[in-house]
Write an enzyme that holds these catalytic residues in place. Structure first.
Site, mmCIF file in Angstrom:
data_model
loop_
_atom_site.group_PDB
_atom_site.id
_atom_site.type_symbol
_atom_site.label_atom_id
_atom_site.label_comp_id
_atom_site.label_asym_id
_atom_site.label_seq_id
_atom_site.Cartn_x
_atom_site.Cartn_y
_atom_site.Cartn_z
ATOM 1 N N ASP A 79 12.076 -8.686 48.188
ATOM 2 C CA ASP A 79 11.218 -9.587 48.975
ATOM 3 C C ASP A 79 9.745 -9.253 48.740
ATOM 4 O O ASP A 79 8.901 -10.146 48.636
ATOM 5 C CB ASP A 79 11.566 -9.453 50.461
ATOM 6 N N HIS A 88 16.391 -8.029 55.376
ATOM 7 C CA HIS A 88 16.465 -8.798 54.114
ATOM 8 C C HIS A 88 17.263 -10.067 54.424
ATOM 9 O O HIS A 88 18.448 -10.172 54.123
ATOM 10 C CB HIS A 88 17.138 -7.950 53.035
#
Ligand code: LMR
Length: 330
Positions: free
Chosen positions: A157, A185
């Protein structure tokens, strides 16, 4: 010599990780022994992977062990990349995978605690990565292992956020610093540009706030799903690369650069948790020195940041309850 265990070694991400490990991406010229862990059904595919590693003829590979037994794979391991798990399909959330994958991580956590090197650095890439890491840390800690060493991947990310900024600002990814990814996540993560810089200028002077919040945040948070829809399968090259970035920086240090990693909050001092409760695996901006990560201290957070940080923490508390309800945290 370093012993590096890779679970899911014949899967797509595992397969991509191995060549770069052999090329010295994490350990430079130090020789490595690869311990390739797979489920029994994938052992034939693993034979093919080994043939390719032999054909790679890397002087850095001192030995290759293939096994379906975590005790063999993790024995004395200095690093463990826990990639193997059922992947998400179109229409599923990562949380949907908890039931399928948490059992794997309780066994692996216990065995890591029993047989791995006491300083073994563990990176969980298999989804739902944060809660799988929580389950693994819980079982490893019962065996006397330091739970702080069991972390989950949010570097993917972090890298995605850098990629989005680099594209919009038309600069190289290397010009971007101090981005942060907070939380899970998952779609509740908070890709944060508040402290970021682009070529030394505050990122939010280069990219307007609405673009950040209305476009970049959802793009990064839902990128995994977008890749699945477009490719018909989940991310491979970027996930493999982020897994290795995570381990390389943990081993080599970040020289003051911020990176994001998800870490067990119970192993953090209270002031480093930024209001997130103990007992989840949560992503923070960290710096790393001498193999130890430190959450970036004393950041002043505004109301929006606090709200987003809390929302992702609440989702992780829900995932923890689900995992506990299924007996994975006993
Ligand atoms: C990703 O973010 O690409 C991976 O976590 C795979 C997924 O299920 O989204």
């Amino acid at each position: 010599m370093k012993i590096v265990a890779v679970s899911g070694a014949a899967g797509n991400i595992g397969y991509n990780v191995l060549g770069r490990l052999a090329d010295g991406y994490v350990y430079g010229d130090e020789p490595i022994e690869l311990r390739l862990l797979e489920v029994p059904q994938a052992v034939q595919a693993l034979d093919g992977v080994i043939m390719e590693l032999v054909d790679h003829a890397s002087p850095r590979i001192a030995n290759i062990v293939a096994t379906d037994d975590p005790e063999v794979a993790f024995d004395g391991a200095h690093a463990a990349l826990l990639i193997g798990s059922a992947p998400r399909k179109d229409g599923m959330t990562r949380g949907d995978l908890l039931e399928v994958n948490a059992g794997i991580f309780s066994t692996q956590g216990r065995v890591l605690g029993q047989v791995a090197h006491p300083d073994c650095k563990v990176v969980v890439t298999g989804n739902p990565a944060n809660t799988n890491a929580l389950v693994a840390a819980h079982h490893a800690e019962k065996e006397g292992f330091n739970p702080a060493n069991i972390t989950a991947l949010t570097r993917l990310d972090h890298n995605r956020l850098i990629g989005q900024v680099a594209q919009r600002a038309r600069v190289s990814a290397g010009d971007i610093a101090q981005v942060a990814v907070w939380g899970n996540h998952s779609n509740t993560q908070f890709p944060d540009l508040t402290f970021a810089t682009v070529g030394g200028t505050p990122a939010l002077d280069v990219i307007d706030r609405d673009t950040w919040l209305d476009t970049i945040v959802p793009t990064v948070a839902t990128r995994g799903g977008a890749v699945i829809q477009a490719r018909g399968g989940s991310s491979v090259v970027s996930a493999a690369s982020a897994t290795l970035d995570h381990l390389r920086d943990w081993e080599q240090g970040t020289d003051g650069r911020w990176v994001s990693m998800a870490v067990p909050t119970q192993a953090l001092p209270e002031e480093a948790r930024y209001g997130v409760p103990a007992g989840v695996v949560y992503s923070y901006p960290v710096t790393i020195e001498n193999g130890t990560y430190t959450v970036v201290p004393q950041l002043e957070l505004d109301d929006l940041q606090r709200e987003r940080i809390t929302a992702s923490a609440n989702e992780l508390l829900d995932e923890r309850s689900t995992a506990a309800g299924k007996g994975h945290l006993d």
